[in-house]
Design an enzyme around this catalytic site. Structure first.
Site, PDB file in Angstrom:
ATOM      1  N   HIS A 252       0.813  -1.215   0.000  1.00 17.97           N
ATOM      2  CA  HIS A 252       0.000   0.000   0.000  1.00 17.97           C
ATOM      3  C   HIS A 252       0.850   1.270   0.000  1.00 17.97           C
ATOM      4  O   HIS A 252       0.325   2.366  -0.112  1.00 17.97           O
ATOM      5  CB  HIS A 252      -0.992  -0.038   1.163  1.00 17.97           C
ATOM      6  CG  HIS A 252      -2.157  -0.926   0.846  1.00 17.97           C
ATOM      7  ND1 HIS A 252      -3.442  -0.653   1.225  1.00 17.97           N
ATOM      8  CD2 HIS A 252      -2.223  -2.087   0.152  1.00 17.97           C
ATOM      9  CE1 HIS A 252      -4.248  -1.605   0.796  1.00 17.97           C
ATOM     10  NE2 HIS A 252      -3.534  -2.489   0.155  1.00 17.97           N
TER      11      HIS A 252
ATOM     12  N   SER B 189      -0.220  -1.097  -6.315  1.00 12.43           N
ATOM     13  CA  SER B 189      -0.132  -2.347  -7.048  1.00 12.43           C
ATOM     14  C   SER B 189       0.512  -2.138  -8.403  1.00 12.43           C
ATOM     15  O   SER B 189       0.362  -1.090  -9.032  1.00 12.43           O
ATOM     16  CB  SER B 189      -1.528  -2.933  -7.252  1.00 12.43           C
ATOM     17  OG  SER B 189      -2.093  -3.298  -6.025  1.00 12.43           O
TER      18      SER B 189
ATOM     19  N   LYS C 142     -14.592  -8.057  -7.826  1.00 13.70           N
ATOM     20  CA  LYS C 142     -13.846  -8.955  -8.711  1.00 13.70           C
ATOM     21  C   LYS C 142     -13.155 -10.068  -7.916  1.00 13.70           C
ATOM     22  O   LYS C 142     -13.152 -11.229  -8.336  1.00 13.70           O
ATOM     23  CB  LYS C 142     -12.805  -8.149  -9.500  1.00 13.70           C
ATOM     24  CG  LYS C 142     -12.233  -8.913 -10.670  1.00 13.70           C
ATOM     25  CD  LYS C 142     -11.567  -7.971 -11.645  1.00 13.70           C
ATOM     26  CE  LYS C 142     -10.910  -8.725 -12.766  1.00 13.70           C
ATOM     27  NZ  LYS C 142     -10.465  -7.852 -13.837  1.00 13.70           N
ATOM     28  N   ASP C 143     -12.599  -9.717  -6.754  1.00  9.94           N
ATOM     29  CA  ASP C 143     -11.981 -10.742  -5.905  1.00  9.94           C
ATOM     30  C   ASP C 143     -13.019 -11.753  -5.433  1.00  9.94           C
ATOM     31  O   ASP C 143     -12.719 -12.948  -5.293  1.00  9.94           O
ATOM     32  CB  ASP C 143     -11.291 -10.098  -4.693  1.00  9.94           C
ATOM     33  CG  ASP C 143      -9.937  -9.493  -5.057  1.00  9.94           C
ATOM     34  OD1 ASP C 143      -9.451  -9.777  -6.171  1.00  9.94           O
ATOM     35  OD2 ASP C 143      -9.376  -8.754  -4.229  1.00  9.94           O
TER      36      ASP C 143
ATOM     37  N   GLU D 257       5.481 -34.123  -0.494  1.00 12.41           N
ATOM     38  CA  GLU D 257       4.219 -33.645  -1.045  1.00 12.41           C
ATOM     39  C   GLU D 257       4.480 -32.951  -2.379  1.00 12.41           C
ATOM     40  O   GLU D 257       5.578 -32.449  -2.620  1.00 12.41           O
ATOM     41  CB  GLU D 257       3.569 -32.657  -0.076  1.00 12.41           C
ATOM     42  CG  GLU D 257       3.027 -33.298   1.154  1.00 12.41           C
ATOM     43  CD  GLU D 257       1.760 -34.078   0.877  1.00 12.41           C
ATOM     44  OE1 GLU D 257       0.669 -33.582   1.102  1.00 12.41           O
ATOM     45  OE2 GLU D 257       1.879 -35.233   0.410  1.00 12.41           O
TER      46      GLU D 257
END
Lengths: 191, 262, 423
Positions: C217, C221, C245-246, C289
């Site tokens: 922040h 972005s 959108k998220d 894994e």
């Protein structure tokens, strides 16, 4: 596509405020979606809460079976039910008689002996003092049985009679009778 | 919009590539000498499959009369058997036919009593060393989660139990071992235990070796994953819910973005 | 306004009273409400939020699992199966946690890929990137220790093999391993400390995530074009645009997650981990894994013990210096015609390593691993430093808004590979 040319960036009308046709429709849509999401979140919370309730293996131990054959007249055994002691006492005829003869008016928590047993000679009570949860004495032959030949709680001096009823001391109620049933003449299941 | 679609295409492409790599990697983990396990088409396979209760009950009978002589299932309790459709009285009677050690009693001694619903399945041997000593050094594995502990578990168990065939020419079977077509390495300490009509099914089903193997595999699959039916049913409901919620959310997103050129 | 109180713009009197004294609501409004966010995100930009949600899911399910788990070698395996059988919805909580680890890595790998492709690690976001690599390392440690807890065969032998990596270091190696184990083999003390640390590390991760977001922040972005927003016309408020959108991405993610949990809960696991740990018998074919397979392949690609360990750690360490290895001022690979393909090749090398890591350590897999390992490092250490000087990038658009407002028409001329003003 580009005809609106709103000054993008600031929290402009596209986000808030009703537009001529779209406003209410969007509100309805948002509300519906929000309601759905809220239901989803609620449904997710339940398994977590539920997982803290007693598990199935714990519930399976919630009933205890007791074989009565080895308990001679006048003897008592303590069995564990749900992590707590349960007193099973094979009462003598005299003990039964004393319990029956006691007038209800003398009792702090009036209850006839008949209402506390299924078979006269077998008294099954939760061995937890109704005052603050201590385990009263009186199971072993050498124990102090209190003034009424039943049980005596050493924590704060409550005396119980041969029906497990409170007769003297600070405890407010009789020793609780758990739910139990006779599976045969010589076997009971508690819980 | 063009960028958006492109980004989305990249994303889908990358995920497909990743899924492909994973898909290739996973079966490889079970590598070694690959032995094809025949698919028994169990009722519980697939998204909506459920356990065939009759088969599971017959499988219990096979386990009890044959397997349990050597194999423990220490994670199961008799009460669990209520889930495969047996009545409480039946399970109670079954449990009571076993003796378990309890105690200590008032004299500080352990004592024997008939098993109750809450007791775990009785173990045939007190510990692993005792089990090995009684079985020529081989350890009969615990069967509680056996179908989860083997790749393609239920099919494998069924194949193994029906896989005792003549060894191919030239194959030397070691002393005390048995040839099995589906066991890794083909030499297994456990002899062929199932013979036709080894058990007598109460429901009249013919007890062929394959039938018994199928039944006991069903029983073991249930024992390993008793939650499977509830899990699948819940999964269907949750995914349907999510699809609806996803549609609504997408509509909201479209509305919000409707006035933005992008 | 009283002196000493924060100047709150919140209307609701109760919230305002709090906000004046502790301006968390103002902060939330600023960081997640009006926060100016580039308007041209694609769906790759969902994955930061998805990772955050996954972390919360893992912590929540983990806390409830810990209520029923017993970290003791004798009881651990049975206590996990008891969760599966007897605890109400225990199977659900465990399967979500178990598959959540895989989902977390899927999400974070895509998130990292997004950063690599769009140059999100470049100035001024170097520290943001480094914090991300720290989170990734912590995740790997947490996942590794979590996998030990069920005390199955793979748990035990995975713990043995990975802790033995440290024995590769000369002189102190053996002491470090003994210290890690708290004994002379992986045993009860090891299980206990792994449980303790497995519970602790997620909260450390949450702390670093907070720093990661705080750093984000400050710089703002990145975006698919890799150019900086020039003004309000290039950005949108985070809410409602990107919250919406998220949310779409989140629901799609949940559908994938749920499919795994409810219909193939053991697909990504290994059957051997349902065999209780046996310190005397190693499984025939042990593999970590899936999310560790690429690094496992790098480890095995080197014939030297110490060399393999160093190279494996190096494969993560190189990410720390990536911002300075990539010398190109252009962030987004969209405008780097050559680098783009070398990066796609790197992705293929990564997947090849993942595939080879699951294979036995024999030919041809070893050679394939070596080639892929060589490319993995060459991309960072050779290709990126050189390409920044040799490659001629495509012309960058003038601004984020311009090409889109023009309906995605041709890019304006004259913006030939201009270095970003902040870079």
């Amino acid at each position: 596509m580009a005809e609106t040319m709103v000054p993008a960036g600031a929290p402009h009308g596209a986000a808030h405020g009703p537009t001529p046709d779209g406003g209410t429709r969007r509100d309805f849509l948002v509300l519906t979606t929000g309601a759905f999401a809220a239901v989803g979140v609620g449904a997710v919370v339940w398994p977590f809460i539920s997982s803290m309730n007693p598990a199935r293996d714990v519930l399976a131990l919630a009933s205890t079976e007791v074989d009565l054959t080895p308990i001679a007249v006048g003897q008592a055994v303590t069995v564990v039910w749900r992590g707590k002691p349960v007193f099973v006492r094979h009462r003598t005829a005299e003990e039964i008689q004393v319990a029956r003869a006691t007038p209800l008016s003398e009792l702090k928590d009036p209850q006839p002996d008949q209402a506390r047993v299924q078979k006269d000679q077998w008294l099954v009570v939760l061995g937890v003092c109704t005052h603050l949860g201590c385990v009263p004495l009186g199971q072993k032959p050498t124990d102090a049985k209190g003034n009424y030949n039943g049980w005596f709680c050493p924590c704060h001096g409550s005396h119980y009679d041969t029906s497990g009823r409170i007769r003297q001391g600070p405890a407010p109620l009789n020793l609780a009778v758990p739910a139990y049933s006779f599976m045969s003449d010589t076997q009971i299941r508690i819980g | 919009m063009r960028d958006l679609k492109r980004g989305f295409r990249n994303l889908v492409g990358a995920m497909a590539l990743g899924a492909a790599a994973l898909g290739m990697a996973t079966p490889a983990q079970a590598a070694g000498e690959a032995i094809a396990i025949p698919n028994a088409n169990f009722s519980f396979a697939g998204f909506f499959g459920t356990y065939d209760r009759g088969s599971a009950q017959r499988g219990l009978q096979v386990y009890k009369e044959v397997c349990s002589a050597c194999h423990a299932m220490h994670l199961l309790s008799y009460r669990n058997l209520l889930e495969i459709g047996l009545s409480e009285d039946q399970v109670r009677a079954l449990a009571a036919s076993f003796t378990v050690t309890d105690g200590p009693n008032d004299l500080g001694e352990m004592f024997e009593r008939p098993a109750r619903l809450s007791d775990r399945f009785r173990r045939p041997f007190p510990n692993e060393l005792a089990a090995r000593a009684a079985n020529n050094g081989a350890y009969p594995v615990d069967l509680s989660v056996i179908t989860k502990a083997r790749a393609d578990g239920a099919n494998y168990v069924r194949a193994l139990l029906t896989g005792y065939v003549e060894p191919p020419e030239g194959f030397v079977v070691a002393e005390g071992m048995n040839y099995n077509a589906y066991f890794p390495g083909h030499q297994i300490a456990m002899p062929a235990v199932l013979n036709p009509d080894q058990v007598e099914y109460a429901d009249g089903t013919a007890a062929t070796v394959d039938q018994m193997a199928r039944d006991v595999a069903t029983f073991l699959a249930w024992a390993a994953e008793p939650e499977a039916e509830q899990r699948k049913a819940m999964g269907v409901r949750i995914i349907l819910f999510l699809i609806v919620l996803g549609g609504l959310t997408y509509a909201v997103k479209r509305k919000i973005w409707a006035d933005v050129a992008h | 306004m009283a002196i000493g109180l924060h100047d709150s713009s919140i209307k609701n009197p109760v919230i305002r009273w709090v906000d004046q004294r502790l301006p968390v609501f103002t902060m939330m409004q600023k960081e997640y409400g009006t926060f100016p966010t580039p308007r041209n995100f694609n769906y790759f930009w969902n994955f930061g939020a998805l990772a955050m949600v996954t972390l919360m899911i893992m912590i929540a399910t983990g806390i409830f699992l810990a209520m029923n788990y017993t970290p003791h070698t004798t009881y651990a395996f049975d206590s996990v199966e008891r969760i599966m059988r007897d605890v109400n919805y225990g199977w659900l909580i465990r399967y979500v946690h178990m598959n959540g680890a895989s989902m977390f890595f899927i999400v974070v790998y895509i998130h990292i890929w997004r950063g690599l492709y769009y140059g999100s690690y470049k100035a001024p976001r170097e520290l943001l990137w480094i914090l991300g690599v720290v989170i990734f390392l912590l995740m790997m440690a947490t996942a590794f220790m979590g996998y030990v807890l069920p005390w199955g065969q793979m748990s035990f032998w995975g713990a043995t093999v990975i802790t033995n990596l440290f024995s590769a270091f000369p002189i102190v190696g053996e002491h470090i391993v003994t210290w890690l184990w708290g004994g002379f083999s992986v045993d009860n003390p090891t299980l206990n400390r792994f449980f303790s640390l497995h519970y602790l590390l997620p909260f450390v991760i949450a702390g670093v995530v907070f720093l990661h977001v705080a750093a984000l922040h400050i710089t703002g972005s990145n975006n698919p074009l890799g150019i900086d927003p020039k003004g309000p016309q290039d950005t949108l408020p985070f809410h409602p645009y990107y919250t919406a959108k998220d949310s779409v991405g989140l629901i799609v993610y949940f559908i994938v997650f749920a499919s795994l949990v409810f219909f193939a809960p053991n697909y990504l696991g290994h059957p051997d981990n349902y065999i209780p740990a046996n310190p005397l018998v190693t499984p025939a074919h042990i593999v970590p894994e899936w999310y560790f397979l690429p690094f496992y392949a790098i480890l095995r690609a080197v014939p030297d013990k110490l060399g393999g360990v160093l190279l494996m750690f190096g494969s993560i360490a190189v990410l720390f210096i990536l911002p300075w290895l990539d010398t190109s001022p252009v962030r987004s690979m969209r405008f780097r015609p050559i680098a783009k393909w070398t990066l796609f090749l790197w992705l293929i090398a990564f997947f090849v390593l993942m595939w080879a890591g699951g294979k036995p350590a024999e030919e041809p897999y070893v050679t394939i691993s070596r080639i892929a390992t060589a490319y993995y490092f060459a991309y960072f250490l050779v290709i990126l430093p050189l390409l920044g000087r040799l490659e001629r990038p495509l012309s960058l658009p003038e601004s984020i808004a311009l090409p889109v407002l023009r309906g995605g028409g041709p890019m304006p001329a004259g913006a030939v590979a201009k270095p970003m003003e902040k870079a």
